[in-house]
Design an enzyme around this catalytic site. Structure first.
Site, short mmCIF file in Angstrom:
data_model
loop_
_atom_site.label_atom_id
_atom_site.label_comp_id
_atom_site.label_asym_id
_atom_site.label_seq_id
_atom_site.Cartn_x
_atom_site.Cartn_y
_atom_site.Cartn_z
N ARG A 1 0.86 -1.18 0.00
CA ARG A 1 0.00 0.00 0.00
C ARG A 1 0.89 1.23 0.00
O ARG A 1 2.05 1.18 0.40
CB ARG A 1 -0.94 0.00 1.21
CG ARG A 1 -0.21 0.05 2.53
CD ARG A 1 -1.18 -0.05 3.71
NE ARG A 1 -0.47 0.09 4.97
CZ ARG A 1 -0.17 1.23 5.56
NH1 ARG A 1 -0.53 2.37 4.98
NH2 ARG A 1 0.48 1.27 6.70
N TYR B 1 12.75 -6.49 9.79
CA TYR B 1 12.95 -5.07 10.12
C TYR B 1 11.97 -4.68 11.21
O TYR B 1 10.76 -4.89 11.09
CB TYR B 1 12.75 -4.17 8.89
CG TYR B 1 12.98 -2.72 9.25
CD1 TYR B 1 14.27 -2.23 9.38
CD2 TYR B 1 11.91 -1.88 9.53
CE1 TYR B 1 14.50 -0.91 9.75
CE2 TYR B 1 12.12 -0.57 9.90
CZ TYR B 1 13.42 -0.09 10.01
OH TYR B 1 13.64 1.20 10.40
N ASP C 1 10.69 -1.49 13.85
CA ASP C 1 10.78 -0.16 14.43
C ASP C 1 11.23 -0.31 15.88
O ASP C 1 11.09 -1.37 16.48
CB ASP C 1 9.43 0.56 14.36
CG ASP C 1 9.08 1.01 12.95
OD1 ASP C 1 10.02 1.32 12.19
OD2 ASP C 1 7.88 1.04 12.60
N ARG D 1 19.26 10.02 0.39
CA ARG D 1 18.82 11.15 1.19
C ARG D 1 19.99 11.80 1.88
O ARG D 1 21.08 11.23 1.97
CB ARG D 1 17.76 10.73 2.20
CG ARG D 1 18.22 9.69 3.22
CD ARG D 1 17.06 9.31 4.15
NE ARG D 1 17.46 8.35 5.16
CZ ARG D 1 16.68 7.95 6.17
NH1 ARG D 1 15.47 8.45 6.29
NH2 ARG D 1 17.11 7.07 7.05
N ARG E 1 20.00 -5.47 2.36
CA ARG E 1 20.50 -4.25 1.76
C ARG E 1 21.35 -3.56 2.81
O ARG E 1 21.06 -3.59 4.00
CB ARG E 1 19.36 -3.33 1.32
CG ARG E 1 18.53 -3.87 0.18
CD ARG E 1 19.30 -3.97 -1.11
NE ARG E 1 19.66 -2.67 -1.65
CZ ARG E 1 20.45 -2.48 -2.71
NH1 ARG E 1 21.00 -3.52 -3.32
NH2 ARG E 1 20.72 -1.27 -3.15
N GLU F 1 23.38 9.31 2.34
CA GLU F 1 23.17 7.87 2.45
C GLU F 1 23.15 7.24 1.06
O GLU F 1 22.43 7.71 0.18
CB GLU F 1 21.86 7.57 3.18
CG GLU F 1 21.83 8.06 4.61
CD GLU F 1 20.60 7.60 5.37
OE1 GLU F 1 19.87 6.71 4.86
OE2 GLU F 1 20.36 8.10 6.48
N ARG G 1 -2.71 10.84 1.97
CA ARG G 1 -3.43 11.60 2.98
C ARG G 1 -4.03 12.85 2.34
O ARG G 1 -3.30 13.65 1.75
CB ARG G 1 -2.50 12.01 4.12
CG ARG G 1 -1.93 10.85 4.89
CD ARG G 1 -1.14 11.36 6.07
NE ARG G 1 -0.42 10.29 6.73
CZ ARG G 1 0.48 10.47 7.68
NH1 ARG G 1 0.77 11.70 8.08
NH2 ARG G 1 1.09 9.45 8.24
#
Length: 369
Positions: A171, A347, A349, A279, A248, A299, A175
């Site tokens: 997805r 991964y 958070d 970035r 990665r 990066e 917003r």
């Protein structure tokens, strides 16, 4: 045996377990192959600026228990993550919101934005996306995809979007409000003084040995403790016996600049393929710094090779199947418990790392507060 637990890795998972074990009267030893604690959330202070050595980390959660937990060990500022995307000379707000759409199409209302996106999706006529490009186009239309997704994604993964599987993008949040807050979570911020201080608090009272590679001294270290909490790479633990899991990696170029404010924002993504870095992070903006100079990090995403720092697991079908084979081996271990991002090939958070560590503590040590 001198210790109840040997914890391999001084990152967030291991530090939380060590804190809870200490409260339960258990004795832990942490060994860390790097020269510092805190794993990938390590912050190095340079001229009063907390430099996120391994990339930007913004703490965010909707879990009140986790928020209350971390606030015991650090005071958080009110930083809100509002990254900018730069495509050539154009600047857009992220996540995709009305500020983004207004800049892109010169419109003002949600209905106008929805109409343009729906029209572009309808014109493409994609019913069964066969790759990431088709999946993204079917979700956001051509303009958003071409300017803000395509180049950035290709740099992140090192291959053309048409060569990436569709499931990578399940997805893409759109917003239709003028809100640049990247996260929906209720609680968000950066520890004042950096993450290293938070981990130092978690590790108070626990012995930590830095510059120690567990795998090189496994036999003598194993003999010191009744159980081992292993937060390193699960395939490396087994000497890659079943095959190598893919990651990665990220390379950073960090420099100090003789200017107070380089880019006006902590995070600016470069979304065109021709710019080699993904970035630029300007670290002082995480803590609203007013220092006379600034420090930035570019990066660069790269394919992981043995010896590189693993960052993002490549959770495709092949790698997930291989991980399941390693997990089956791990479950037969009597003395070793695997945890964290590398131990679980997933991964996480930061709030999810803490939650997983506390869940293990409940199982191993009894209910935690």
């Amino acid at each position: 045996m001198k210790y109840d637990y040997l914890i391999v890795g001084a990152g967030l998972f291991g530090a939380v377990f060590a804190q809870e074990a200490k409260k339960k009267g258990r004795k832990c030893l942490i060994v860390e192959r790097r020269s510092h604690i805190a794993g990938n959330i390590y912050c190095e202070e340079i001229h009063g600026i907390q430099v996120h050595r391994y990339g930007a980390h913004i703490f965010h959660t909707s879990d009140r228990r986790i928020w209350d937990y971390v606030c015991r060990f650090a005071e958080f500022n009110n930083y809100i993550n509002s990254p900018i995307a730069r495509y050539k000379k154009e600047l857009y707000n992220l996540p995709f919101n009305m500020n983004t759409f207004s800049k892109m199409w010169g419109i003002a209302t949600p209905d106008e934005a929805k109409a343009i996106i729906e029209s572009q999706i309808a014109d493409l006529g994609i019913t069964q996306p066969g790759n990431l490009e088709e999946q993204a186009l079917s979700l956001v239309g051509r303009d958003v995809y071409e300017k803000l997704i395509k180049g950035y994604t290709e740099k992140q993964w090192g291959r053309d979007c048409r060569d990436l599987p569709a499931f990578i993008i399940r997805r893409l949040p759109l917003r239709f409000t003028y809100d640049n807050n990247y996260f929906n979570d209720r609680f968000q911020g950066i520890p004042i003084g950096g993450y290293t201080k938070l981990v130092e608090k978690l590790l108070e009272g626990t012995e930590v040995r830095l510059n120690v590679d567990y795998l090189e001294h496994r036999q003598e270290l194993d003999a010191l403790a009744g159980k081992i909490i292993y937060t390193g790479m699960i395939d490396q633990f087994y000497d890659y016996a079943l095959g190598v899991l893919q990651y990665r990696s990220v390379r950073f170029e960090t420099e100090e600049l003789e200017t107070e404010n380089y880019q006006g924002n902590a995070v600016v993504n470069y979304t065109e393929r021709e710019v080699p870095y993904t970035r630029i992070i300007e670290h002082k903006h995480f803590e609203f710094g007013k220092q006379p100079t600034t420090i930035i990090s570019r990066e660069y995403s790269s394919e992981w090779q043995k010896g590189d720092e693993p960052y993002y697991p490549v959770n495709d079908e092949r790698n997930n199947a291989l991980y399941e084979q390693y997990r089956a081996k791990a479950e037969s271990e009597k003395k070793v418990i695997f945890g964290g991002r590398l131990g679980g090939y997933k991964y996480y958070d930061m709030d999810k790392v803490i939650a997983a560590a506390l869940e293990l503590c409940d199982t191993e040590l009894g209910d935690t507060e």
